[in-house]
Design a protein around this motif. Sequence first.
Motif, PDB file in Angstrom:
ATOM      1  N   VAL A  24       0.868  -1.174   0.000  1.00 23.65           N
ATOM      2  CA  VAL A  24       0.000   0.000   0.000  1.00 23.65           C
ATOM      3  C   VAL A  24       0.904   1.222   0.000  1.00 23.65           C
ATOM      4  N   VAL A  25       0.641   2.155  -0.944  1.00 21.98           N
ATOM      5  CA  VAL A  25       1.504   3.319  -1.128  1.00 21.98           C
ATOM      6  C   VAL A  25       0.668   4.585  -1.018  1.00 21.98           C
ATOM      7  N   SER A  26       1.118   5.536  -0.205  1.00 20.23           N
ATOM      8  CA  SER A  26       0.471   6.830  -0.105  1.00 20.23           C
ATOM      9  C   SER A  26       1.407   7.887  -0.666  1.00 20.23           C
ATOM     10  N   LYS A  27       0.880   8.679  -1.593  1.00 20.05           N
ATOM     11  CA  LYS A  27       1.694   9.727  -2.219  1.00 20.05           C
ATOM     12  C   LYS A  27       1.213  11.101  -1.789  1.00 20.05           C
ATOM     13  N   GLY A  28       0.801  11.208  -0.552  1.00 16.05           N
ATOM     14  CA  GLY A  28       0.305  12.485  -0.045  1.00 16.05           C
ATOM     15  C   GLY A  28      -0.820  12.256   0.933  1.00 16.05           C
ATOM     16  N   ARG A  29      -1.636  13.276   1.126  1.00 17.50           N
ATOM     17  CA  ARG A  29      -2.740  13.197   2.086  1.00 17.50           C
ATOM     18  C   ARG A  29      -4.029  12.845   1.365  1.00 17.50           C
ATOM     19  N   GLY A  30      -4.864  12.045   2.037  1.00 18.12           N
ATOM     20  CA  GLY A  30      -6.180  11.726   1.500  1.00 18.12           C
ATOM     21  C   GLY A  30      -6.190  10.463   0.668  1.00 18.12           C
ATOM     22  N   CYS A  31      -7.408   9.995   0.403  1.00 13.45           N
ATOM     23  CA  CYS A  31      -7.556   8.709  -0.268  1.00 13.45           C
ATOM     24  C   CYS A  31      -7.266   8.764  -1.762  1.00 13.45           C
ATOM     25  N   ARG A  32      -7.357   9.914  -2.399  1.00 15.14           N
ATOM     26  CA  ARG A  32      -7.111   9.984  -3.844  1.00 15.14           C
ATOM     27  C   ARG A  32      -5.648   9.756  -4.192  1.00 15.14           C
ATOM     28  N   TYR A  35      -2.667   4.233  -3.105  1.00 14.86           N
ATOM     29  CA  TYR A  35      -2.763   3.154  -4.079  1.00 14.86           C
ATOM     30  C   TYR A  35      -2.353   1.847  -3.411  1.00 14.86           C
ATOM     31  N   PHE A  36      -2.730   0.735  -4.037  1.00 14.63           N
ATOM     32  CA  PHE A  36      -2.128  -0.522  -3.614  1.00 14.63           C
ATOM     33  C   PHE A  36      -1.672  -1.280  -4.839  1.00 14.63           C
ATOM     34  N   LYS A  37      -0.569  -1.968  -4.660  1.00 11.80           N
ATOM     35  CA  LYS A  37       0.004  -2.801  -5.717  1.00 11.80           C
ATOM     36  C   LYS A  37      -0.244  -4.246  -5.344  1.00 11.80           C
ATOM     37  N   GLY A  38      -0.643  -5.018  -6.326  1.00  6.86           N
ATOM     38  CA  GLY A  38      -0.918  -6.410  -6.039  1.00  6.86           C
ATOM     39  C   GLY A  38      -1.060  -7.224  -7.304  1.00  6.86           C
ATOM     40  N   TYR A  39      -1.320  -8.509  -7.114  1.00  3.80           N
ATOM     41  CA  TYR A  39      -1.490  -9.436  -8.225  1.00  3.80           C
ATOM     42  C   TYR A  39      -2.979  -9.561  -8.527  1.00  3.80           C
ATOM     43  N   PHE A  40      -3.390  -9.192  -9.739  1.00  2.22           N
ATOM     44  CA  PHE A  40      -4.771  -9.239 -10.182  1.00  2.22           C
ATOM     45  C   PHE A  40      -4.998 -10.606 -10.822  1.00  2.22           C
ATOM     46  N   THR A  48      -1.685  -1.917 -10.349  1.00  2.00           N
ATOM     47  CA  THR A  48      -1.792  -0.880  -9.329  1.00  2.00           C
ATOM     48  C   THR A  48      -3.227  -0.377  -9.330  1.00  2.00           C
ATOM     49  N   PHE A  49      -3.816  -0.241  -8.120  1.00  2.00           N
ATOM     50  CA  PHE A  49      -5.206   0.161  -7.973  1.00  2.00           C
ATOM     51  C   PHE A  49      -5.299   1.381  -7.065  1.00  2.00           C
ATOM     52  N   ARG A  50      -6.235   2.282  -7.354  1.00  2.00           N
ATOM     53  CA  ARG A  50      -6.492   3.429  -6.483  1.00  2.00           C
ATOM     54  C   ARG A  50      -7.448   3.010  -5.382  1.00  2.00           C
ATOM     55  N   VAL A  51      -7.100   3.294  -4.136  1.00  2.00           N
ATOM     56  CA  VAL A  51      -7.928   2.909  -3.002  1.00  2.00           C
ATOM     57  C   VAL A  51      -9.283   3.620  -3.040  1.00  2.00           C
ATOM     58  N   ASP A  52      -9.343   4.865  -3.512  1.00  2.00           N
ATOM     59  CA  ASP A  52     -10.616   5.589  -3.519  1.00  2.00           C
ATOM     60  C   ASP A  52     -11.631   5.020  -4.504  1.00  2.00           C
ATOM     61  N   ARG A  53     -11.230   4.107  -5.354  1.00  2.00           N
ATOM     62  CA  ARG A  53     -12.159   3.479  -6.299  1.00  2.00           C
ATOM     63  C   ARG A  53     -12.772   2.191  -5.758  1.00  2.00           C
ATOM     64  N   ILE A  54     -12.384   1.794  -4.551  1.00  2.72           N
ATOM     65  CA  ILE A  54     -12.980   0.608  -3.933  1.00  2.72           C
ATOM     66  C   ILE A  54     -14.340   0.994  -3.383  1.00  2.72           C
ATOM     67  N   GLN A  55     -15.362   0.230  -3.734  1.00  2.00           N
ATOM     68  CA  GLN A  55     -16.732   0.505  -3.316  1.00  2.00           C
ATOM     69  C   GLN A  55     -17.103  -0.396  -2.135  1.00  2.00           C
ATOM     70  N   LEU A  72      -8.962  -2.826   7.170  1.00  2.00           N
ATOM     71  CA  LEU A  72      -8.158  -4.050   7.043  1.00  2.00           C
ATOM     72  C   LEU A  72      -6.663  -3.759   7.048  1.00  2.00           C
ATOM     73  N   PHE A  73      -6.281  -2.655   6.458  1.00  2.00           N
ATOM     74  CA  PHE A  73      -4.862  -2.326   6.371  1.00  2.00           C
ATOM     75  C   PHE A  73      -4.438  -1.252   7.363  1.00  2.00           C
ATOM     76  N   GLU A  74      -5.345  -0.972   8.314  1.00  2.00           N
ATOM     77  CA  GLU A  74      -5.069  -0.009   9.385  1.00  2.00           C
ATOM     78  C   GLU A  74      -4.530   1.310   8.862  1.00  2.00           C
ATOM     79  N   LEU A  75      -5.237   1.866   7.891  1.00  2.00           N
ATOM     80  CA  LEU A  75      -4.861   3.126   7.276  1.00  2.00           C
ATOM     81  C   LEU A  75      -5.721   4.243   7.853  1.00  2.00           C
ATOM     82  N   SER A  76      -5.214   5.453   7.803  1.00  2.00           N
ATOM     83  CA  SER A  76      -6.001   6.617   8.190  1.00  2.00           C
ATOM     84  C   SER A  76      -5.998   7.595   7.041  1.00  2.00           C
TER      85      SER A  76
END
Length: 78
Positions: A24-32, A35-40, A48-55, A72-76
């Motif tokens: 899980v990668v944060s490139k600043g403040r806020g959910c936009r 991102y998270f990187k993973g195997y699809f 790579t997926f944007r966290v703010d697009r998870i419904q 789940l990933f203990e993010l704020s």
Amino acid sequence: MQPVPAYQSSDSGNSDREVTVHLVVSKGRGCRSTYFKGYFHMRREPRTFRVDRIQGEVTDTSSGEMATFWHLFELSGQ
């Protein structure tokens, strides 16, 4: 860990996706900017997926726990 998020793609709309999350990668403040990187699994390739697009909630298939990705990933910063 394999959350299965309902994901809003910019080109294909909503779909459930089985993804093994690696980082899980944060490139600043806020959910936009988080991102998270993973195997699809459907495409059989890393993505790579944007966290703010998870419904809604995601499912951790290793434990069966359902929660928001942030929980789940203990993010704020949502």
